[in-house]
Design a protein around this motif. Structure first.
Motif: not given
Length: 123
Positions: A16-19, A79-83
């Motif tokens: 899966g993904s998270l931001r 600031v973002y970190l897309q996982l």
């Protein structure tokens, strides 16, 4: 005084993904480099990625390279970190931290820290 608050963590299944978001207050982020770190219980704090004040990413460890993306929106002071393609070994508390202008690899050179947000990757 610069303050940072992380958000966006949670429980996600493998693949899966998270931001994650790092929102700043007290000062603008335009003169700061922001680095994301993560720390699992009993483990050393690990640098994940960093973005310089002008928007250039400077570092991805092999464990996350190709899966995580860092970006910044100075207009939103965030600031973002897309996982992406999350794995159980990505489970940790994720922190953002700030220092002047340029990224470094040393934890001790980052002057401002958020409270962290928990990411748990599990079936």
């Amino acid at each position: 005084q610069l303050q940072l608050v992380e958000s966006g963590g949670g429980l996600v299944q493998p693949g899966g993904s998270l931001r994650l978001s790092c929102a700043a207050s007290g000062s603008t982020l335009d003169s700061y480099a922001i680095r994301w770190f993560r720390q699992a219980p009993g483990k050393e704090r690990e640098g994940i990625s960093c973005i310089s004040s002008n928007g250039g990413s400077t570092y991805f460890p092999d464990s996350v390279k190709g899966r995580f993306t860092i970006s910044r929106d100075n207009a939103k002071n965030t600031v973002y970190l897309q996982l992406r393609s999350l794995k159980p070994e990505d489970t940790a508390v994720y922190y953002c931290a700030a220092r002047n202008y340029s990224c470094t690899t040393s934890v001790s050179t980052y002057d401002y820290w958020g409270q962290g947000t928990q990411v748990t990757v599990s079936s």
